[in-house]
Design a protein around this motif. Structure first.
Motif, PDB file in Angstrom:
ATOM      1  N   UNK A  62     -10.356   1.044  -0.650  1.00 53.28           N
ATOM      2  CA  UNK A  62      -9.297   1.891  -1.193  1.00 53.28           C
ATOM      3  C   UNK A  62      -8.158   1.086  -1.805  1.00 53.28           C
ATOM      4  N   UNK A  63      -7.401   1.763  -2.672  1.00 53.64           N
ATOM      5  CA  UNK A  63      -6.224   1.154  -3.302  1.00 53.64           C
ATOM      6  C   UNK A  63      -5.022   1.240  -2.363  1.00 53.64           C
ATOM      7  N   UNK A  64      -4.043   0.381  -2.578  1.00 53.11           N
ATOM      8  CA  UNK A  64      -2.861   0.367  -1.722  1.00 53.11           C
ATOM      9  C   UNK A  64      -2.067   1.666  -1.849  1.00 53.11           C
ATOM     10  N   UNK A  65      -2.121   2.282  -3.001  1.00 59.83           N
ATOM     11  CA  UNK A  65      -1.357   3.520  -3.212  1.00 59.83           C
ATOM     12  C   UNK A  65      -2.191   4.771  -2.983  1.00 59.83           C
ATOM     13  N   UNK A  71      -5.413   1.601   2.162  1.00 60.01           N
ATOM     14  CA  UNK A  71      -6.246   0.672   1.415  1.00 60.01           C
ATOM     15  C   UNK A  71      -5.459  -0.560   1.016  1.00 60.01           C
ATOM     16  N   UNK A  72      -6.190  -1.538   0.427  1.00 56.97           N
ATOM     17  CA  UNK A  72      -5.528  -2.766   0.012  1.00 56.97           C
ATOM     18  C   UNK A  72      -6.147  -3.366  -1.243  1.00 56.97           C
ATOM     19  N   UNK A 130      -2.878 -10.509   5.004  1.00 55.81           N
ATOM     20  CA  UNK A 130      -2.903  -9.057   4.814  1.00 55.81           C
ATOM     21  C   UNK A 130      -1.510  -8.460   4.641  1.00 55.81           C
ATOM     22  N   UNK A 131      -0.466  -9.305   4.670  1.00 51.50           N
ATOM     23  CA  UNK A 131       0.881  -8.822   4.401  1.00 51.50           C
ATOM     24  C   UNK A 131       1.002  -8.416   2.924  1.00 51.50           C
ATOM     25  N   UNK A 132       1.829  -7.425   2.622  1.00 55.70           N
ATOM     26  CA  UNK A 132       2.006  -7.018   1.220  1.00 55.70           C
ATOM     27  C   UNK A 132       2.335  -8.175   0.295  1.00 55.70           C
ATOM     28  N   UNK A 133       3.172  -9.103   0.752  1.00 53.48           N
ATOM     29  CA  UNK A 133       3.535 -10.246  -0.093  1.00 53.48           C
ATOM     30  C   UNK A 133       2.316 -11.104  -0.403  1.00 53.48           C
ATOM     31  N   UNK A 134       1.443 -11.294   0.567  1.00 53.25           N
ATOM     32  CA  UNK A 134       0.219 -12.077   0.352  1.00 53.25           C
ATOM     33  C   UNK A 134      -0.727 -11.348  -0.587  1.00 53.25           C
ATOM     34  N   UNK A 135      -0.829 -10.026  -0.423  1.00 53.71           N
ATOM     35  CA  UNK A 135      -1.683  -9.240  -1.306  1.00 53.71           C
ATOM     36  C   UNK A 135      -1.173  -9.299  -2.741  1.00 53.71           C
ATOM     37  N   UNK A 136       0.147  -9.290  -2.905  1.00 49.86           N
ATOM     38  CA  UNK A 136       0.731  -9.370  -4.249  1.00 49.86           C
ATOM     39  C   UNK A 136       0.383 -10.691  -4.936  1.00 49.86           C
ATOM     40  N   UNK A 423      -7.870  13.209  -5.105  1.00 48.01           N
ATOM     41  CA  UNK A 423      -8.411  12.432  -3.990  1.00 48.01           C
ATOM     42  C   UNK A 423      -7.747  12.710  -2.665  1.00 48.01           C
ATOM     43  N   UNK A 424      -6.953  13.780  -2.566  1.00 46.97           N
ATOM     44  CA  UNK A 424      -6.246  14.083  -1.314  1.00 46.97           C
ATOM     45  C   UNK A 424      -6.923  15.167  -0.498  1.00 46.97           C
ATOM     46  N   UNK A 425      -7.917  15.842  -1.075  1.00 49.00           N
ATOM     47  CA  UNK A 425      -8.541  16.974  -0.381  1.00 49.00           C
ATOM     48  C   UNK A 425     -10.022  16.684  -0.104  1.00 49.00           C
ATOM     49  N   UNK A 426     -10.400  16.489   1.182  1.00 48.80           N
ATOM     50  CA  UNK A 426     -11.812  16.258   1.504  1.00 48.80           C
ATOM     51  C   UNK A 426     -12.582  17.571   1.508  1.00 48.80           C
ATOM     52  N   UNK A 427     -13.898  17.479   1.632  1.00 43.38           N
ATOM     53  CA  UNK A 427     -14.718  18.688   1.731  1.00 43.38           C
ATOM     54  C   UNK A 427     -14.497  19.374   3.076  1.00 43.38           C
TER      55      UNK A 427
END
Length: 536
Positions: A62-65, A71-72, A130-136, A423-427
């Protein structure tokens, strides 16, 4: 360490008569709980494994947002499943390295300590990247891959050696009669004792996967770095327990080139017309062979029995493909369902609870009940039944997947397009329908995995037990390779076909294993006699 306590008998053990062998109830010997102290290392390894694999699918897929799931790296389900299987495969291949190091050079205990150090280093790396700064800065993916390598290497040193070291604390004796405090006579069975030791060991190490609860919640409520911090702290506590307990264990002495000895035996057997007897020193003396050897006849007989174990192991790769779905495809399946606030990667918690509940039930109720009805539930039978159970688990998962595809709003393309509201509503399917899947996976772990490890230990020469256990675990690596090959179809809507196909293949494997390997059930006692005397 005194592994066995003689505190429940009025009389000393005596050799049984033929009538007693036929009619008395067989029970395990008394087992001192302190032999399981070293299991804290594998408990920590399992804790780390679940702390990493529980968030791993979301972390990579997944994406971070992402508005619905954390996600990351945003690399998609197929890549996430591939990395998951890579990690599972590496943690299954590395035990071969750990076994060779232990059996040939430094012994089991110090290999476990070395594995602990590697695992702590891997935990530190995945935590820091896995810190946001490292991911950036783009450190997320390379940090993850190097960390998984270190964690797998540490796992290899631990998983191949903890169980054999624990079982080594029990000195095998022939079947004997014991009179209990209430006057009842029973048979103390060494095979049942080893089975019980492995069952209880597996119960202890399965406390580790409870990490899925805090790891999943921290991932959801805080961030991935918080989930990855858990094993970093746990390994420090493990070292505090592991190092002081060294003096309590009787350990095997490394035998150097024992693997080279085994290779020489197989080569001489091959030259002798595929007959291992040709490698026995007694036979070589009769043929006036000038080839000097460093083994005895018993070592050759033990290797022959070990080959039987390797034959049994060869039926496990497809099993591991099915079992590996718990860490990837079932996580993605849960993401497409209504979770009611429960993290989608926390459902494997029910697998851990099932293992912890079913092991004492089987040990205290099921197995004794089968014995009272003269049903000898031998290793090959337990493995085959476990295969049937996991086939049912995959079939049930296929049924859930079909239900998802028949349900609104997105049917066979869940979490995709405008129907899912971005992408916010599952089955509209309840995620708790997965509970029976994880319960069946728990049952099959107890029947197939613990029995496979027990089989590796009891059929291997004493000097190669870590290696034998690692070869059993190696089948998981082959299964992971198969899982990687299947990863391109491990996504909607083809995942339904994968679940159904795995179910059918496992049913077929169960039938074939019963038909072709049941002969080893009949030889079980005979094969184990090699270890009944002077095996400590």
């Amino acid at each position: 360490m005194a592994a066995i306590q003689e505190n429940r008998a009025h009389k000393e053990n005596v050799n049984p008569t033929p009538w007693e062998l036929e009619h008395l109830t067989r029970v395990p010997d008394d087992i001192n709980w302190t032999i399981y102290l070293v299991a804290v290392a594998e408990l920590a390894e399992r804790f780390t494994y679940r702390s990493v694999t529980a968030p791993l699918q979301n972390y990579v897929q997944n994406a971070r947002e992402d508005p619905l799931r954390p996600g990351a790296l945003n690399m998609g389900q197929g890549i996430a499943t591939c990395i998951s299987f890579f990690y599972m495969g590496w943690t299954s291949l590395a035990p071969v390295i750990g076994a060779i190091v232990a059996d040939a050079w430094i012994g089991r205990y110090w290999t476990i300590v070395l594995g602990t150090g590697c695992s702590w280093s891997g935990s530190l790396l995945i935590f820091s990247t896995s810190f946001p700064a490292s991911l950036d800065q783009g450190a997320g993916l390379p940090g993850l891959l190097v960390a998984l390598f270190l964690l797998g290497l540490g796992s290899g040193g631990i998983r191949s050696n903890v169980a054999p070291l624990i079982a080594d604390q029990y000195v095998r004796k022939p079947v004997q009669v014991r009179t209990l405090d209430n006057g009842t006579k029973v048979l103390i069975d060494p095979d049942l004792t080893i089975q019980t030791i492995y069952g209880r060991y597996y119960w202890v190490v399965n406390l580790g996967p409870l990490a899925v609860i805090p790891a999943s919640w921290l991932e959801l409520k805080v961030s991935f770095w918080a989930a990855f911090m858990l094993p970093l702290v746990f390994w420090l506590l493990t070292a505090a327990i592991l190092i002081p307990c060294r003096a309590s264990y009787s350990v095997q002495k490394p035998r150097g080139s024992v693997i080279l000895q085994a290779a020489q035996v197989f080569w001489l057997g091959l030259k002798g017309g595929f007959n291992l007897n040709a490698a026995k020193p007694s036979c070589m003396a009769e043929t006036h062979s000038a080839f000097a050897v460093s083994w005895d006849d018993k070592f050759v007989d033990e290797l022959r029995v070990a080959l039987v174990a390797c034959t049994v192991f060869c039926i496990f790769p497809v099993y591991w493909v099915c079992y590996g779905q718990m860490n990837n495809s079932l996580v993605s399946q849960a993401a497409a369902m209504e979770t009611y606030g429960v993290p989608n990667d926390m459902m494997s918690f029910f697998n851990t609870i099932g293992v912890l509940a079913f092991i004492p039930i089987m040990e205290k109720a099921l197995f004794p009940a089968l014995q009272r009805h003269n049903i000898d539930f031998k290793p090959i039978s337990r493995i085959a039944v476990g295969f049937v159970v996991i086939a049912c688990a995959m079939g049930y998962s296929a049924g859930i997947q079909a239900l998802i595809y028949k349900s609104p709003p997105c049917y066979d393309h869940p979490l995709q397009g405008t129907c899912s509201n971005g992408g916010t509503t599952p089955n509209n399917v309840n995620v708790f329908l997965q509970i029976p899947t994880f319960a069946m996976l728990a049952v099959t772990e107890i029947l197939s995995i613990t029995t496979g490890m027990e089989y590796a230990y009891t059929k291997a020469p004493k000097s190669m037990r870590s290696l034998a256990v690692s070869l059993f675990i190696l089948m998981n690596a082959i299964g992971s390779a198969l899982g990687i090959a299947l990863s391109p179809i491990s996504k909607d809507p083809s995942i339904l076909i994968e679940f159904a196909s795995l179910s059918g293949v496992m049913f077929l494997t169960a039938i074939l294993s019963w038909v072709f390997l049941d002969k080893y059930n009949k030889k079980e006692k005979e094969m184990n006699k090699l270890h009944d005397v002077n095996d400590g």
